[in-house]
Scaffold this motif. Structure first.
Motif, PDB file in Angstrom:
ATOM      1  N   ASN A  54       0.812  -1.217   0.000  1.00  0.00           N
ATOM      2  CA  ASN A  54       0.000   0.000   0.000  1.00  0.00           C
ATOM      3  C   ASN A  54       0.845   1.268   0.000  1.00  0.00           C
ATOM      4  O   ASN A  54       0.373   2.330  -0.433  1.00  0.00           O
ATOM      5  N   LYS A  55       2.082   1.163   0.484  1.00  0.00           N
ATOM      6  CA  LYS A  55       2.960   2.332   0.556  1.00  0.00           C
ATOM      7  C   LYS A  55       3.792   2.529  -0.705  1.00  0.00           C
ATOM      8  O   LYS A  55       4.532   3.518  -0.806  1.00  0.00           O
ATOM      9  N   VAL A  56       3.696   1.599  -1.650  1.00  0.00           N
ATOM     10  CA  VAL A  56       4.404   1.784  -2.929  1.00  0.00           C
ATOM     11  C   VAL A  56       3.848   3.032  -3.618  1.00  0.00           C
ATOM     12  O   VAL A  56       2.636   3.151  -3.819  1.00  0.00           O
ATOM     13  N   GLU A  57       4.702   3.957  -3.955  1.00  0.00           N
ATOM     14  CA  GLU A  57       4.270   5.275  -4.427  1.00  0.00           C
ATOM     15  C   GLU A  57       3.349   5.194  -5.637  1.00  0.00           C
ATOM     16  O   GLU A  57       2.299   5.834  -5.685  1.00  0.00           O
ATOM     17  N   GLY A  58       3.742   4.408  -6.626  1.00  0.00           N
ATOM     18  CA  GLY A  58       2.933   4.327  -7.837  1.00  0.00           C
ATOM     19  C   GLY A  58       1.576   3.719  -7.600  1.00  0.00           C
ATOM     20  O   GLY A  58       0.564   4.157  -8.156  1.00  0.00           O
ATOM     21  N   TYR A  59       1.531   2.691  -6.753  1.00  0.00           N
ATOM     22  CA  TYR A  59       0.255   2.054  -6.447  1.00  0.00           C
ATOM     23  C   TYR A  59      -0.631   2.974  -5.616  1.00  0.00           C
ATOM     24  O   TYR A  59      -1.843   3.049  -5.845  1.00  0.00           O
ATOM     25  N   ALA A  60      -0.042   3.684  -4.664  1.00  0.00           N
ATOM     26  CA  ALA A  60      -0.819   4.625  -3.851  1.00  0.00           C
ATOM     27  C   ALA A  60      -1.443   5.702  -4.728  1.00  0.00           C
ATOM     28  O   ALA A  60      -2.597   6.109  -4.523  1.00  0.00           O
ATOM     29  N   LEU A  61      -0.702   6.170  -5.739  1.00  0.00           N
ATOM     30  CA  LEU A  61      -1.242   7.171  -6.658  1.00  0.00           C
ATOM     31  C   LEU A  61      -2.395   6.592  -7.462  1.00  0.00           C
ATOM     32  O   LEU A  61      -3.438   7.240  -7.634  1.00  0.00           O
ATOM     33  N   LEU A  62      -2.220   5.373  -7.959  1.00  0.00           N
ATOM     34  CA  LEU A  62      -3.296   4.730  -8.716  1.00  0.00           C
ATOM     35  C   LEU A  62      -4.558   4.607  -7.874  1.00  0.00           C
ATOM     36  O   LEU A  62      -5.660   4.911  -8.323  1.00  0.00           O
ATOM     37  N   LYS A  63      -4.402   4.161  -6.619  1.00  0.00           N
ATOM     38  CA  LYS A  63      -5.564   3.993  -5.736  1.00  0.00           C
ATOM     39  C   LYS A  63      -6.277   5.316  -5.465  1.00  0.00           C
ATOM     40  O   LYS A  63      -7.481   5.323  -5.216  1.00  0.00           O
ATOM     41  N   SER A  64      -5.533   6.407  -5.497  1.00  0.00           N
ATOM     42  CA  SER A  64      -6.145   7.710  -5.233  1.00  0.00           C
ATOM     43  C   SER A  64      -6.957   8.217  -6.409  1.00  0.00           C
ATOM     44  O   SER A  64      -7.742   9.154  -6.265  1.00  0.00           O
ATOM     45  N   LYS A  65      -6.776   7.593  -7.578  1.00  0.00           N
ATOM     46  CA  LYS A  65      -7.416   8.085  -8.791  1.00  0.00           C
ATOM     47  C   LYS A  65      -8.535   7.193  -9.315  1.00  0.00           C
ATOM     48  O   LYS A  65      -9.485   7.688  -9.929  1.00  0.00           O
ATOM     49  N   ILE A  66      -8.429   5.881  -9.114  1.00  0.00           N
ATOM     50  CA  ILE A  66      -9.440   4.972  -9.665  1.00  0.00           C
ATOM     51  C   ILE A  66      -9.785   3.893  -8.644  1.00  0.00           C
ATOM     52  O   ILE A  66      -8.993   3.607  -7.731  1.00  0.00           O
ATOM     53  N   PRO A  67     -10.950   3.251  -8.785  1.00  0.00           N
ATOM     54  CA  PRO A  67     -11.308   2.147  -7.891  1.00  0.00           C
ATOM     55  C   PRO A  67     -10.391   0.940  -8.103  1.00  0.00           C
ATOM     56  O   PRO A  67      -9.903   0.697  -9.211  1.00  0.00           O
ATOM     57  N   VAL A  68     -10.191   0.189  -7.036  1.00  0.00           N
ATOM     58  CA  VAL A  68      -9.395  -1.036  -7.066  1.00  0.00           C
ATOM     59  C   VAL A  68     -10.232  -2.172  -6.489  1.00  0.00           C
ATOM     60  O   VAL A  68     -10.781  -2.058  -5.390  1.00  0.00           O
ATOM     61  N   ILE A  69     -10.361  -3.260  -7.252  1.00  0.00           N
ATOM     62  CA  ILE A  69     -11.043  -4.461  -6.780  1.00  0.00           C
ATOM     63  C   ILE A  69     -10.154  -5.652  -7.116  1.00  0.00           C
ATOM     64  O   ILE A  69      -9.092  -5.494  -7.714  1.00  0.00           O
ATOM     65  N   GLY A  70     -10.584  -6.870  -6.756  1.00  0.00           N
ATOM     66  CA  GLY A  70      -9.796  -8.018  -7.167  1.00  0.00           C
ATOM     67  C   GLY A  70     -10.007  -9.246  -6.320  1.00  0.00           C
ATOM     68  O   GLY A  70     -10.849  -9.287  -5.422  1.00  0.00           O
ATOM     69  N   THR A  71      -9.221 -10.267  -6.637  1.00  0.00           N
ATOM     70  CA  THR A  71      -9.245 -11.533  -5.927  1.00  0.00           C
ATOM     71  C   THR A  71      -7.858 -11.837  -5.404  1.00  0.00           C
ATOM     72  O   THR A  71      -6.914 -11.073  -5.631  1.00  0.00           O
ATOM     73  N   TRP A  72      -7.731 -12.946  -4.690  1.00  0.00           N
ATOM     74  CA  TRP A  72      -6.429 -13.413  -4.246  1.00  0.00           C
ATOM     75  C   TRP A  72      -6.073 -14.692  -4.979  1.00  0.00           C
ATOM     76  O   TRP A  72      -6.893 -15.309  -5.649  1.00  0.00           O
ATOM     77  N   ASP A  73      -4.799 -15.090  -4.867  1.00  0.00           N
ATOM     78  CA  ASP A  73      -4.366 -16.403  -5.316  1.00  0.00           C
ATOM     79  C   ASP A  73      -3.589 -17.041  -4.171  1.00  0.00           C
ATOM     80  O   ASP A  73      -3.708 -16.594  -3.028  1.00  0.00           O
TER      81      ASP A  73
END
Length: 336
Positions: free
Chosen positions: A80-99
């Motif tokens: 969650n603290k990865v800069e690029g991922y944090a920016l993505l989460k701030s701009k668009i919804p995130v959903i998903g599954t696990w493996d």
């Protein structure tokens, strides 16, 4: 700005689309799998450059392989603290599954003793509200509906871990697992099957995307896939064919390769596509060959992510295997 609405039985939130005042019939989805939190993911900026409306995790969102829930939490926190991922989460919804690796047990299924605790950590990672009914339900499967003026997109996220029967080892040294034909062998479990049937049969969406962490159509490689449970394949084929839902396609991950697999099911007016996108931080770079009679095109064995452009007016889908800086490794189009 045009308003996009995200609806599900669990959550509902508005999304702003930067498409001006004109009604844009295009809905873009980016997705991927196999992301080690300790390795650089070079794609977060590239994904945002594609201007997606949604990001879907396809599984192995982190690599934990642990039954220590505090350790698992710390790994999710690191991602969650990865800069690029944090920016993505701030701009668009995130959903998903696990493996399996974020679930906690390599190739694990129902036998994982910490699956309930792992479920709560996963839901925390996905930002699911504490009061959500998903907190009390067994398994992480969920339905998400997105609506724009031109129509609706429904994403059905499956859980292929929590209920899945044990895998059977193959005596052939060239294969890891063999099909389990037992009458009670399952991937989804009965409650999830009933849920999926209801969601598909009641869907009025223009497109219906089914997210499964393991491959559905590619089954001959001997690793994990739906092919390990042939009765479950038959049940899914019948459910998809009988549902009459529009624009069904499958998104999968797990394999550290990306590829398109296509088949024609009985009673369907269009082909069924299984779009595998894997992996984000590492790949099967020494891949040479493996059988897949459903494969269209070739295998992409370098790191990549998936991009899907859905036109809700023309009912055309463009599916792309993406590299860095806008590189398109492969692309297919399908009219629905």
């Amino acid at each position: 700005m045009a308003l996009i609405t995200c609806k599900s039985k669990q959550e509902s939130s508005p999304i702003q689309e930067s498409a001006g005042e004109n009604s844009n019939p295009i809905f873009n989805i980016a997705f991927g799998s196999c992301n080690k939190q300790d390795m650089e993911n070079p794609f977060w900026n590239d994904i945002l450059e594609m201007d997606p409306h949604l990001w879907i995790w396809g599984g192995d969102n982190i690599y934990a392989d642990t039954d220590d829930m505090e350790l698992l939490k710390s790994m999710y926190d690191k991602q969650n603290k990865v800069e690029g991922y944090a920016l993505l989460k701030s701009k668009i919804p995130v959903i998903g599954t696990w493996d399996d690796h974020d679930y906690g047990l390599n190739d694990g299924g129902e036998e994982f003793t910490m699956k309930d605790g792992s479920q709560q950590q996963f839901l925390d990672f996905m930002g699911v509200a504490p009061e959500s009914e998903r907190r009390a339900r067994k398994g992480i499967y969920a339905a998400h509906t997105y609506e724009i003026p031109a129509g609706k997109i429904k994403v059905l996220v499956l859980d292929t871990r929590y209920f899945r029967s044990r895998l059977e080892k193959d005596e052939n040294p060239g294969r890891r697992y063999k099909p389990n034909a037992a009458a009670d062998a399952t991937i989804l479990g009965e409650a999830q099957w009933e849920w999926l049937q209801n969601e598909l049969q009641s869907s009025d969406a223009n497109f219906n995307l089914i997210v499964t962490s393991i491959q559905f159509l590619s089954r001959e490689h001997g690793f994990e896939s739906w092919g390990n449970f042939p009765k479950e394949i038959e049940r899914m084929n019948q459910l998809i064919s009988n549902s009459k839902a529009k624009g069904i396609m499958i998104l999968s991950g797990d394999r550290h390769i990306s590829e398109f697999s296509i088949t024609q099911l009985e009673s369907m007016s269009y082909p069924l596509i299984d779009f595998t996108s894997s992996g984000l931080t590492h790949s099967y770079s020494n891949f040479e060959a493996e059988p897949n009679p459903y494969r269209v095109g070739s295998v992409t064995s370098v790191t990549s992510f998936g991009l899907i452009e859905l036109n809700l007016e023309t009912r055309e889908a463009k599916l792309k295997i993406m590299g860095e800086n806008g590189l398109v490794h492969q692309e297919i189009k399908q009219q629905y």
